[in-house]
Motif scaffolding. Structure first.
Motif, PDB file in Angstrom:
ATOM      1  N   ASP A  37       0.844  -1.185   0.000  1.00  0.00           N
ATOM      2  CA  ASP A  37       0.000   0.000   0.000  1.00  0.00           C
ATOM      3  C   ASP A  37       0.883   1.240   0.000  1.00  0.00           C
ATOM      4  O   ASP A  37       1.457   1.604   1.034  1.00  0.00           O
ATOM      5  CB  ASP A  37      -0.913  -0.022   1.224  1.00  0.00           C
ATOM      6  N   ASN A  38       1.015   1.854  -1.169  1.00  0.00           N
ATOM      7  CA  ASN A  38       1.872   3.042  -1.277  1.00  0.00           C
ATOM      8  C   ASN A  38       1.339   4.218  -0.476  1.00  0.00           C
ATOM      9  O   ASN A  38       2.108   5.088  -0.066  1.00  0.00           O
ATOM     10  CB  ASN A  38       2.043   3.441  -2.741  1.00  0.00           C
ATOM     11  N   ARG A  39       0.053   4.258  -0.240  1.00  0.00           N
ATOM     12  CA  ARG A  39      -0.513   5.339   0.576  1.00  0.00           C
ATOM     13  C   ARG A  39      -0.113   5.213   2.038  1.00  0.00           C
ATOM     14  O   ARG A  39      -0.194   6.165   2.793  1.00  0.00           O
ATOM     15  CB  ARG A  39      -2.031   5.359   0.449  1.00  0.00           C
ATOM     16  N   ALA A  40       0.324   4.016   2.408  1.00  0.00           N
ATOM     17  CA  ALA A  40       0.746   3.783   3.795  1.00  0.00           C
ATOM     18  C   ALA A  40       2.251   3.538   3.847  1.00  0.00           C
ATOM     19  O   ALA A  40       2.735   2.717   4.621  1.00  0.00           O
ATOM     20  CB  ALA A  40      -0.022   2.608   4.380  1.00  0.00           C
ATOM     21  N   GLY A  41       2.982   4.224   2.986  1.00  0.00           N
ATOM     22  CA  GLY A  41       4.435   4.121   3.013  1.00  0.00           C
ATOM     23  C   GLY A  41       4.969   2.783   2.536  1.00  0.00           C
ATOM     24  O   GLY A  41       6.057   2.373   2.917  1.00  0.00           O
ATOM     25  N   GLY A  42       4.207   2.094   1.691  1.00  0.00           N
ATOM     26  CA  GLY A  42       4.662   0.808   1.178  1.00  0.00           C
ATOM     27  C   GLY A  42       4.438  -0.357   2.117  1.00  0.00           C
ATOM     28  O   GLY A  42       4.962  -1.441   1.912  1.00  0.00           O
ATOM     29  N   MET A  43       3.654  -0.133   3.164  1.00  0.00           N
ATOM     30  CA  MET A  43       3.397  -1.191   4.132  1.00  0.00           C
ATOM     31  C   MET A  43       2.596  -2.324   3.477  1.00  0.00           C
ATOM     32  O   MET A  43       1.693  -2.094   2.688  1.00  0.00           O
ATOM     33  CB  MET A  43       2.598  -0.631   5.317  1.00  0.00           C
TER      34      MET A  43
END
Length: 105
Positions: free
Chosen positions: A58-64
C-alpha cells in the motif's frame, strides 16, 4: 471484463507472432470475468494464490504490506507461438506462486 477477454482472444486468434497475456484478478468464482478466463480456449496455465499467503503493498501507507481480502488468480492466455516461446509449465507456475508468498505481514 467481457470486453477485455474478448479483445485478448481476438488478438491471439489474429496473430501468428508469439503473444502471451497474464491476467490478474480476484478469485470470485461466480464472477463473469473468472468464468470467461476459465473457459478461454487460449488458457495455458493458472495460478491461484490463497489470500493467507500473499499481501499487497500500500503506497498510501508508506509501502506497508497488508493481507489481501480474497485469493488472487493469475491466468496465462497464449497463442500457440506464445506457448512455445514462454511455456506456462507446471514448474514455472509453481515458481511464480512461491515468489508471491509473503511469510508474515
Amino acid at each position: 471484463m467481457h470486453s477485455t477477454v474478448t479483445h485478448i482472444e481476438n488478438l491471439l486468434a489474429a496473430s501468428s507472432e508469439p503473444l502471451s497475456f497474464a491476467v490478474v484478478i480476484p478469485v470470485w468464482e461466480q464472477s463473469e470475468g473468472f468464468g470467461l478466463l476459465r473457459a478461454c480456449p487460449y488458457l495455458r496455465g493458472e495460478v491461484r494464490v490463497p489470500k493467507e499467503d500473499h499481501a499487497w503493498r500500500d503506497n498510501r501507507a508508506g509501502g506497508m504490506a497488508r493481507r489481501v481480502p480474497v485469493d488472487t488468480g493469475i491466468f496465462f492466455v497464449q497463442n500457440d507461438a506464445g506457448a512455445v516461446k514462454w511455456p506456462a509449465s507446471e514448474a514455472a507456475l509453481g515458481a511464480l506462486r512461491e515468489a508471491l508468498v509473503v511469510p508474515e505481514v
